[in-house]
Motif scaffolding. Structure first.
Motif, PDB file in Angstrom:
ATOM      1  N   GLY A  15      37.464  62.864  42.484  1.00 30.04           N
ATOM      2  CA  GLY A  15      36.923  61.798  43.347  1.00 30.04           C
ATOM      3  C   GLY A  15      36.142  62.387  44.620  1.00 30.04           C
ATOM      4  O   GLY A  15      35.988  63.540  44.523  1.00 30.04           O
ATOM      5  N   VAL A  16      35.936  61.603  45.612  1.00 29.20           N
ATOM      6  CA  VAL A  16      35.214  62.146  46.629  1.00 29.20           C
ATOM      7  C   VAL A  16      36.046  63.345  47.338  1.00 29.20           C
ATOM      8  O   VAL A  16      35.344  64.168  47.902  1.00 29.20           O
ATOM      9  N   ILE A  17      37.314  62.927  47.413  1.00 22.22           N
ATOM     10  CA  ILE A  17      38.041  64.152  48.301  1.00 22.22           C
ATOM     11  C   ILE A  17      38.306  65.333  47.364  1.00 22.22           C
ATOM     12  O   ILE A  17      38.162  66.368  47.942  1.00 22.22           O
ATOM     13  N   GLY A  18      38.502  65.046  46.235  1.00 23.49           N
ATOM     14  CA  GLY A  18      38.800  66.575  45.373  1.00 23.49           C
ATOM     15  C   GLY A  18      37.489  67.239  45.202  1.00 23.49           C
ATOM     16  O   GLY A  18      37.441  68.373  45.206  1.00 23.49           O
ATOM     17  N   LYS A  65      45.369  59.721  59.567  1.00 23.15           N
ATOM     18  CA  LYS A  65      44.237  58.841  59.523  1.00 23.15           C
ATOM     19  C   LYS A  65      43.237  58.792  60.784  1.00 23.15           C
ATOM     20  O   LYS A  65      42.122  58.901  60.627  1.00 23.15           O
ATOM     21  N   ALA A  66      43.617  58.768  61.675  1.00 24.96           N
ATOM     22  CA  ALA A  66      42.804  58.730  63.057  1.00 24.96           C
ATOM     23  C   ALA A  66      42.198  59.969  63.407  1.00 24.96           C
ATOM     24  O   ALA A  66      40.988  59.847  63.519  1.00 24.96           O
ATOM     25  N   GLN A  67      42.937  61.059  63.174  1.00 19.43           N
ATOM     26  CA  GLN A  67      42.404  62.594  63.364  1.00 19.43           C
ATOM     27  C   GLN A  67      41.283  62.739  62.512  1.00 19.43           C
ATOM     28  O   GLN A  67      39.924  63.152  62.816  1.00 19.43           O
ATOM     29  N   LEU A  68      41.597  62.602  61.211  1.00 20.99           N
ATOM     30  CA  LEU A  68      40.540  63.138  60.124  1.00 20.99           C
ATOM     31  C   LEU A  68      39.468  62.045  59.714  1.00 20.99           C
ATOM     32  O   LEU A  68      38.408  62.419  59.443  1.00 20.99           O
ATOM     33  N   CYS A  69      39.648  60.711  60.134  1.00 21.12           N
ATOM     34  CA  CYS A  69      38.523  59.822  60.356  1.00 21.12           C
ATOM     35  C   CYS A  69      37.556  60.007  61.180  1.00 21.12           C
ATOM     36  O   CYS A  69      36.253  60.079  60.946  1.00 21.12           O
ATOM     37  N   VAL A  70      38.004  60.306  62.432  1.00 18.67           N
ATOM     38  CA  VAL A  70      36.750  60.625  63.508  1.00 18.67           C
ATOM     39  C   VAL A  70      36.299  61.793  63.072  1.00 18.67           C
ATOM     40  O   VAL A  70      35.062  61.837  63.351  1.00 18.67           O
ATOM     41  N   ARG A  71      36.888  62.839  62.677  1.00 21.42           N
ATOM     42  CA  ARG A  71      36.402  64.290  62.691  1.00 21.42           C
ATOM     43  C   ARG A  71      35.631  64.132  61.273  1.00 21.42           C
ATOM     44  O   ARG A  71      34.383  64.641  61.160  1.00 21.42           O
ATOM     45  N   GLY A  72      35.991  63.223  60.027  1.00 18.35           N
ATOM     46  CA  GLY A  72      35.136  63.309  58.991  1.00 18.35           C
ATOM     47  C   GLY A  72      33.902  62.607  59.387  1.00 18.35           C
ATOM     48  O   GLY A  72      32.939  62.703  58.663  1.00 18.35           O
ATOM     49  N   ALA A  74      31.809  62.262  61.949  1.00 20.81           N
ATOM     50  CA  ALA A  74      30.575  63.382  62.228  1.00 20.81           C
ATOM     51  C   ALA A  74      30.376  64.219  61.312  1.00 20.81           C
ATOM     52  O   ALA A  74      29.090  64.315  60.984  1.00 20.81           O
ATOM     53  N   LEU A  75      31.572  65.002  60.251  1.00 21.64           N
ATOM     54  CA  LEU A  75      31.067  65.714  59.326  1.00 21.64           C
ATOM     55  C   LEU A  75      30.081  64.998  58.424  1.00 21.64           C
ATOM     56  O   LEU A  75      28.995  65.559  57.490  1.00 21.64           O
ATOM     57  N   LEU A  76      30.447  63.802  58.031  1.00 23.22           N
ATOM     58  CA  LEU A  76      29.934  62.945  57.190  1.00 23.22           C
ATOM     59  C   LEU A  76      28.436  62.648  57.261  1.00 23.22           C
ATOM     60  O   LEU A  76      27.507  62.968  56.348  1.00 23.22           O
ATOM     61  N   TYR A  77      28.215  62.209  58.368  1.00 27.39           N
ATOM     62  CA  TYR A  77      26.730  61.942  59.004  1.00 27.39           C
ATOM     63  C   TYR A  77      25.853  63.035  58.976  1.00 27.39           C
ATOM     64  O   TYR A  77      24.761  63.054  58.343  1.00 27.39           O
ATOM     65  N   ASP A  78      26.521  64.260  59.378  1.00 30.38           N
ATOM     66  CA  ASP A  78      25.638  65.483  59.360  1.00 30.38           C
ATOM     67  C   ASP A  78      25.514  66.001  57.990  1.00 30.38           C
ATOM     68  O   ASP A  78      24.098  66.289  57.677  1.00 30.38           O
ATOM     69  N   TYR A  79      26.629  65.656  56.981  1.00 31.19           N
ATOM     70  CA  TYR A  79      26.136  66.263  55.590  1.00 31.19           C
ATOM     71  C   TYR A  79      25.118  65.377  54.931  1.00 31.19           C
ATOM     72  O   TYR A  79      24.430  65.862  54.433  1.00 31.19           O
ATOM     73  N   CYS A  80      25.259  64.265  54.901  1.00 31.56           N
ATOM     74  CA  CYS A  80      24.139  63.140  54.481  1.00 31.56           C
ATOM     75  C   CYS A  80      22.860  63.317  54.766  1.00 31.56           C
ATOM     76  O   CYS A  80      21.853  63.431  54.154  1.00 31.56           O
ATOM     77  N   ARG A  81      22.712  63.721  56.183  1.00 31.62           N
ATOM     78  CA  ARG A  81      21.532  63.966  56.815  1.00 31.62           C
ATOM     79  C   ARG A  81      20.919  65.398  56.212  1.00 31.62           C
ATOM     80  O   ARG A  81      19.448  65.410  55.796  1.00 31.62           O
ATOM     81  N   SER A  82      21.672  66.376  55.984  1.00 30.67           N
ATOM     82  CA  SER A  82      21.400  67.666  55.569  1.00 30.67           C
ATOM     83  C   SER A  82      21.135  67.711  54.122  1.00 30.67           C
ATOM     84  O   SER A  82      20.368  68.433  53.560  1.00 30.67           O
ATOM     85  N   ARG A  83      21.966  66.916  53.318  1.00 31.40           N
ATOM     86  CA  ARG A  83      21.706  66.918  51.900  1.00 31.40           C
ATOM     87  C   ARG A  83      20.972  65.629  51.322  1.00 31.40           C
ATOM     88  O   ARG A  83      20.738  65.563  50.073  1.00 31.40           O
ATOM     89  N   GLY A  84      20.267  64.790  52.235  1.00 25.34           N
ATOM     90  CA  GLY A  84      19.522  63.656  51.573  1.00 25.34           C
ATOM     91  C   GLY A  84      20.278  62.792  50.971  1.00 25.34           C
ATOM     92  O   GLY A  84      19.830  61.880  50.053  1.00 25.34           O
ATOM     93  N   CYS A 367      36.730  62.650  53.892  1.00 19.23           N
ATOM     94  CA  CYS A 367      36.636  63.427  52.834  1.00 19.23           C
ATOM     95  C   CYS A 367      36.390  64.838  53.182  1.00 19.23           C
ATOM     96  O   CYS A 367      37.123  65.736  52.777  1.00 19.23           O
ATOM     97  N   LEU A 368      35.483  65.091  54.030  1.00 22.74           N
ATOM     98  CA  LEU A 368      35.178  66.454  54.708  1.00 22.74           C
ATOM     99  C   LEU A 368      36.167  67.117  55.501  1.00 22.74           C
ATOM    100  O   LEU A 368      36.433  68.178  55.326  1.00 22.74           O
ATOM    101  N   ALA A 369      36.720  66.099  56.170  1.00 19.89           N
ATOM    102  CA  ALA A 369      37.804  66.778  57.201  1.00 19.89           C
ATOM    103  C   ALA A 369      38.943  66.774  56.489  1.00 19.89           C
ATOM    104  O   ALA A 369      40.028  67.707  56.799  1.00 19.89           O
TER     105      ALA A 369
END
Length: 379
Positions: A15-18, A65-72, A74-84, A367-369
């Motif tokens: 899945g997306v986390i794995g 959930k709070a920590q990893l959602c907020v961190r995740g 930011a990571l997810l938006y950056d990843y989506c931009r970088s990978r299209g 997922c990324l966090a």
């Protein structure tokens, strides 16, 4: 039983986390395999979500959930931009549909601030209606950093990164047993059922990211004590699609309810609207193979009644059954929502093992966090 030798790391569940965890391992130069019991990636929880990138508003301060959602996020938006990867920060309105809900809305604003979400905007009913003329509410919170993502495109990108780093996804491979021999330096032994028959595999590191099957895999991990084999409760959530286009540009969320975030309006990247999920607790003791994903059309009137609290103009008969998903919860009906259950060697005492249990929403956003956290626990 054929012995396939040893690899550096195995992640159970594609899945997306794995996939995010396996990517993180492979990018560190570790020979990494993902073992997936089904014939395709992301066929479980990850394929049945609302595809929302959550901002981190709802969860208790300091919780995973709070920590990893907020961190995740930011990571997810950056990843989506970088990978299209297709995504859009469309924003959402969290609405109080009646005056009695205003204290709850204020409490959510305070909770978001405590979680590090500092971009919320308080709107009066008139201000919210100026943004979304079809909406009716007494007040709302605008969350501009909430968005939507193509979850399958995201998983394909993660798989691509994994494979480019030398990792591999192996489908139709069900882990049936996990055992760690005595001695900290000894590798894990995995017994795996494949189309060609049973095989054995050794790995220095194992991440249990099996989603709906994660608790079952914990039961099959012979060296875990009962305290580290929690039971999961399954909570089904159905979605109904809107016939025709919705008159909304933002996601619309009512006040959260026990077990979920309420019947909310989400949009896909093509602008199609769907409503859900609702909360339907399933009988204890069900195995993932026994889950019924059919959507009962008779639930439509209850959906329509909830939607009309914030969209009174919902046309009669406009809701059509879409799909459903099942949340793997560590809490049951009437209980406080449980946090993610992420434990490594320091918690369960077994070297090289990380367990990811109860990975419901906001798992996609996080997922990324979560992958970062799992790698930290392994190192």
């Amino acid at each position: 039983m054929e012995d396939l030798g040893q690899v550096d790391a195995v992640v159970v569940g594609a899945g997306v986390i794995g996939l995010a965890a396996a990517r993180a391992l492979a990018l560190r130069g570790l020979e990494t395999l993902v073992l997936e019991r089904s014939g395709q990636i992301g066929s479980g929880i990850s394929s049945r979500s609302s595809e929302v990138i959550h901002a981190g508003l709802y969860y208790p301060a300091g919780s995973l959930k709070a920590q990893l959602c907020v961190r995740g996020k930011a990571l997810l938006y950056d990843y989506c931009r970088s990978r299209g990867v297709a995504h859009r920060a469309c924003g959402k309105l969290l609405v109080a549909s009646e005056p009695a809900q205003l204290p709850q809305l204020q409490a959510l604003a305070a909770q978001a601030e405590a979680n590090g979400v500092h971009d919320l905007q308080w709107l009066s009913g008139d201000q919210a209606q100026a943004l979304e003329p079809a909406l009716r509410c007494h007040a709302a919170l605008l969350s501009p950093s909430t968005g939507i993502v193509d979850s399958h495109g995201l998983m394909l990108a993660l798989q691509g990164d994994l494979e480019a780093a030398g990792g591999q996804v192996v489908l139709n491979s069900q882990v049936t047993a996990l055992h760690h021999p005595a001695g900290a330096a000894a590798p894990w032994r995995l017994e795996v059922q494949t189309d060609a028959g049973p095989v054995a595999l050794a790995a220095a590191r194992v991440i249990n990211a099996a989603g709906l099957w994660a608790a079952e895999l914990a039961q099959q991990t012979q060296d875990l004590t009962p305290a580290h084999r929690p039971e999961l409760r399954y909570c089904k959530g159905s979605y109904f699609a809107l016939s025709g286009r919705a008159p909304f540009r933002h996601l619309i969320y009512p006040m959260p309810q026990v077990g979920g975030l309420g019947v909310h309006l989400t949009l896909d990247l093509a602008g199609q609207a769907r409503f859900g999920p609702d909360v339907e607790w399933l009988a204890p003791g069900l195995s993932p193979e026994q889950l019924d994903y059919r959507v009962d059309a008779q639930r439509a009137p209850a959906f329509a009644a909830e939607v009309r609290r914030y969209w009174p103009g919902l046309p009669e008969g406009a809701l059509q059954p879409a799909y459903s998903g099942v949340r793997p919860k560590l809490s049951g009906p009437g209980e406080a929502a449980a946090d993610f259950h992420i434990e490594g060697p320091a918690e369960h005492g077994l070297p090289g093992l990380v367990q990811l249990l109860g990975m419901e929403s906001p798992g996609l956003s996080s997922c990324l966090a979560v992958a970062e956290r799992a790698i930290e626990l392994l190192s």
